[in-house]
Design a protein around this motif. Structure first.
Motif, PDB file in Angstrom:
ATOM      1  N   LEU A 162       0.834  -1.207   0.000  1.00 13.93           N
ATOM      2  CA  LEU A 162       0.000   0.000   0.000  1.00 13.93           C
ATOM      3  C   LEU A 162       0.865   1.253   0.000  1.00 13.93           C
ATOM      4  N   LYS A 163       1.923   1.251   0.824  1.00 18.97           N
ATOM      5  CA  LYS A 163       2.822   2.407   0.887  1.00 18.97           C
ATOM      6  C   LYS A 163       3.510   2.620  -0.464  1.00 18.97           C
ATOM      7  N   ALA A 164       3.927   1.519  -1.099  1.00 15.60           N
ATOM      8  CA  ALA A 164       4.588   1.630  -2.394  1.00 15.60           C
ATOM      9  C   ALA A 164       3.656   2.228  -3.439  1.00 15.60           C
ATOM     10  N   GLU A 165       2.395   1.784  -3.427  1.00 20.99           N
ATOM     11  CA  GLU A 165       1.425   2.315  -4.385  1.00 20.99           C
ATOM     12  C   GLU A 165       1.153   3.792  -4.138  1.00 20.99           C
ATOM     13  N   LYS A 166       1.037   4.170  -2.850  1.00 21.56           N
ATOM     14  CA  LYS A 166       0.788   5.577  -2.521  1.00 21.56           C
ATOM     15  C   LYS A 166       1.980   6.451  -2.891  1.00 21.56           C
ATOM     16  N   ASP A 167       3.198   5.951  -2.634  1.00 20.27           N
ATOM     17  CA  ASP A 167       4.407   6.695  -2.989  1.00 20.27           C
ATOM     18  C   ASP A 167       4.496   6.877  -4.501  1.00 20.27           C
ATOM     19  N   LYS A 168       4.158   5.814  -5.237  1.00 21.10           N
ATOM     20  CA  LYS A 168       4.192   5.885  -6.696  1.00 21.10           C
ATOM     21  C   LYS A 168       3.187   6.908  -7.201  1.00 21.10           C
ATOM     22  N   ALA A 169       1.972   6.888  -6.625  1.00 22.42           N
ATOM     23  CA  ALA A 169       0.931   7.836  -7.033  1.00 22.42           C
ATOM     24  C   ALA A 169       1.352   9.268  -6.724  1.00 22.42           C
ATOM     25  N   ALA A 170       1.958   9.495  -5.540  1.00 19.72           N
ATOM     26  CA  ALA A 170       2.394  10.842  -5.153  1.00 19.72           C
ATOM     27  C   ALA A 170       3.492  11.353  -6.077  1.00 19.72           C
ATOM     28  N   ALA A 171       4.436  10.470  -6.420  1.00 20.23           N
ATOM     29  CA  ALA A 171       5.539  10.876  -7.299  1.00 20.23           C
ATOM     30  C   ALA A 171       5.023  11.237  -8.686  1.00 20.23           C
ATOM     31  N   LEU A 172       4.078  10.449  -9.179  1.00 16.94           N
ATOM     32  CA  LEU A 172       3.520  10.726 -10.499  1.00 16.94           C
ATOM     33  C   LEU A 172       2.681  12.005 -10.486  1.00 16.94           C
ATOM     34  N   GLN A 173       1.976  12.255  -9.391  1.00 18.29           N
ATOM     35  CA  GLN A 173       1.210  13.491  -9.279  1.00 18.29           C
ATOM     36  C   GLN A 173       2.143  14.701  -9.308  1.00 18.29           C
ATOM     37  N   LYS A 174       3.288  14.585  -8.613  1.00 18.42           N
ATOM     38  CA  LYS A 174       4.270  15.673  -8.594  1.00 18.42           C
ATOM     39  C   LYS A 174       4.831  15.891  -9.998  1.00 18.42           C
ATOM     40  N   GLN A 175       5.160  14.794 -10.681  1.00 15.44           N
ATOM     41  CA  GLN A 175       5.674  14.887 -12.044  1.00 15.44           C
ATOM     42  C   GLN A 175       4.635  15.493 -12.976  1.00 15.44           C
ATOM     43  N   LEU A 176       3.373  15.100 -12.770  1.00 19.93           N
ATOM     44  CA  LEU A 176       2.289  15.613 -13.587  1.00 19.93           C
ATOM     45  C   LEU A 176       2.130  17.118 -13.396  1.00 19.93           C
ATOM     46  N   GLY A 177       2.216  17.577 -12.139  1.00 19.38           N
ATOM     47  CA  GLY A 177       2.112  19.007 -11.866  1.00 19.38           C
ATOM     48  C   GLY A 177       3.218  19.800 -12.533  1.00 19.38           C
ATOM     49  N   ALA A 178       4.440  19.277 -12.461  1.00 24.55           N
ATOM     50  CA  ALA A 178       5.573  19.957 -13.080  1.00 24.55           C
ATOM     51  C   ALA A 178       5.423  20.015 -14.600  1.00 24.55           C
ATOM     52  N   LEU A 179       4.956  18.912 -15.200  1.00 24.89           N
ATOM     53  CA  LEU A 179       4.764  18.880 -16.645  1.00 24.89           C
ATOM     54  C   LEU A 179       3.674  19.854 -17.089  1.00 24.89           C
ATOM     55  N   LYS A 180       2.615  19.931 -16.312  1.00 21.76           N
ATOM     56  CA  LYS A 180       1.537  20.863 -16.650  1.00 21.76           C
ATOM     57  C   LYS A 180       2.029  22.307 -16.614  1.00 21.76           C
ATOM     58  N   ALA A 181       2.807  22.624 -15.567  1.00 22.74           N
ATOM     59  CA  ALA A 181       3.340  23.979 -15.449  1.00 22.74           C
ATOM     60  C   ALA A 181       4.268  24.301 -16.624  1.00 22.74           C
ATOM     61  N   GLU A 182       5.130  23.326 -16.966  1.00 24.52           N
ATOM     62  CA  GLU A 182       6.054  23.534 -18.092  1.00 24.52           C
ATOM     63  C   GLU A 182       5.279  23.680 -19.403  1.00 24.52           C
ATOM     64  N   PHE A 183       4.236  22.882 -19.536  1.00 20.80           N
ATOM     65  CA  PHE A 183       3.407  22.899 -20.732  1.00 20.80           C
ATOM     66  C   PHE A 183       2.740  24.262 -20.913  1.00 20.80           C
ATOM     67  N   GLU A 184       2.143  24.780 -19.833  1.00 18.11           N
ATOM     68  CA  GLU A 184       1.471  26.074 -19.910  1.00 18.11           C
ATOM     69  C   GLU A 184       2.464  27.197 -20.163  1.00 18.11           C
ATOM     70  N   ALA A 185       3.639  27.115 -19.529  1.00 19.69           N
ATOM     71  CA  ALA A 185       4.668  28.139 -19.726  1.00 19.69           C
ATOM     72  C   ALA A 185       5.148  28.143 -21.176  1.00 19.69           C
ATOM     73  N   TYR A 186       5.285  26.951 -21.744  1.00 14.02           N
ATOM     74  CA  TYR A 186       5.749  26.855 -23.130  1.00 14.02           C
ATOM     75  C   TYR A 186       4.729  27.447 -24.085  1.00 14.02           C
ATOM     76  N   LYS A 187       3.446  27.180 -23.823  1.00 10.02           N
ATOM     77  CA  LYS A 187       2.402  27.754 -24.680  1.00 10.02           C
ATOM     78  C   LYS A 187       2.394  29.277 -24.584  1.00 10.02           C
ATOM     79  N   ALA A 188       2.541  29.776 -23.344  1.00  5.73           N
ATOM     80  CA  ALA A 188       2.530  31.223 -23.146  1.00  5.73           C
ATOM     81  C   ALA A 188       3.729  31.878 -23.825  1.00  5.73           C
ATOM     82  N   GLU A 189       4.886  31.251 -23.690  1.00  7.94           N
ATOM     83  CA  GLU A 189       6.120  31.812 -24.267  1.00  7.94           C
ATOM     84  C   GLU A 189       6.040  31.878 -25.781  1.00  7.94           C
ATOM     85  N   ASN A 190       5.421  30.852 -26.362  1.00  3.41           N
ATOM     86  CA  ASN A 190       5.330  30.818 -27.816  1.00  3.41           C
ATOM     87  C   ASN A 190       4.028  31.422 -28.338  1.00  3.41           C
TER      88      ASN A 190
END
Length: 278
Positions: A162-190
């Protein structure tokens, strides 16, 4: 697409030459004790080596308690025989359990030349499913009275999983947030339009497409990880036969997007905890 037939499996009354009675209590017990797939077979004289005709995926009571319905998925060859009318009748085997004397569904027998004991049972219609099991969410299985018994080693392994699954989900959520921010910044810049970005630079267009693909992949992986954590949280706390249904419902809620639910006092509801305490 797979067909799932909703059938009237049995109803109260006295049936057959011997006048065997099926009561409301019998039907309640059959619905209560159902906790997983049961075989659909040809005729009642089945043996260990006999192939099955299909599966009974769910059993539930009618609103008035006078009938039980079942969701049946036939094997492809059996579906063709059923549609041609070669086996157009059916009959249930509902013996009593030795442990508590309650009736349970042993199998459903499809009949050809021999008429069924209960006449007039109906096929109520067809649903379709893309997977092996249909999206049927009738929680008719009986919940364990004291919960599942696990050894200390099993509890430890469950907690670690259970801990491994929760850690995996949290890490992916963090990665997802960073990608979304980068994605929006890239659209704005261009200076790309938010709905249908178009870039004059082919390299910028390719980078945008690559980022969009990566974002979709991480979103999918994150969703799977969150559902994996849910499955681990409820595993061993609800009957095994209900686990696929609980996962299916969780998947529907997950697919609906983010939503927050609260009780009458405004306290957020922990759905995994609520599911294990039904």
């Amino acid at each position: 697409m797979k067909k799932v037939h909703t059938l009237e499996l049995a109803k109260i009354g006295r049936w057959g030459q011997d006048g065997a009675e099926i009561t409301r209590q019998d039907l309640r017990e059959v619905a209560e004790t159902f906790a997983g797939k049961r075989p659909a077979v040809i005729g009642h004289a089945e043996t260990d080596k006999a192939p099955k005709f299909g599966d009974v995926l769910d059993v539930r009571l009618s609103d008035d308690g006078g009938k039980i319905y079942g969701d049946v998925m036939f094997l492809p060859e059996a579906e063709a025989l059923y549609e041609r009318g070669a086996y157009s009748g059916w009959s249930v085997s509902i013996p009593k359990r030795g442990a508590d004397g309650k009736r349970y569904l042993h199998h459903v027998a499809f009949l050809g030349a021999t008429p069924p004991k209960i006449p007039g049972l109906k096929d109520l219609g067809i649903n379709y499913s893309e997977g092996e099991s249909p999206e049927v969410y009738q929680f008719s299985g009986q919940m364990p009275e004291e919960g599942a018994k696990m050894t200390d080693e099993e509890k430890k392994a469950h907690e670690e999983a259970l801990k491994a699954e929760k850690d995996k989900a949290a890490a992916l959520q963090k990665q997802l947030g960073a990608l979304k921010a980068e994605f929006e910044a890239y659209k704005a810049e261009n200076k790309a339009p938010p709905k249908k970005p178009e870039f004059s630079d082919p390299e910028a267009a390719k980078k945008f497409a690559d980022m969009e693909k990566k974002l979709a992949e991480v979103e999918t992986a994150s969703r799977k990880a969150r559902l994996g954590a849910f499955s681990e949280a409820v595993k061993g706390k609800i009957p095994a036969g209900l686990l696929p249904k609980a996962e299916a419902v969780a998947g529907l809620l997950e697919g609906a997007g983010e939503a927050e639910f609260a009780d009458a006092d405004g306290k957020p509801i922990d759905w995994a905890k609520a599911a294990t305490n039904m």
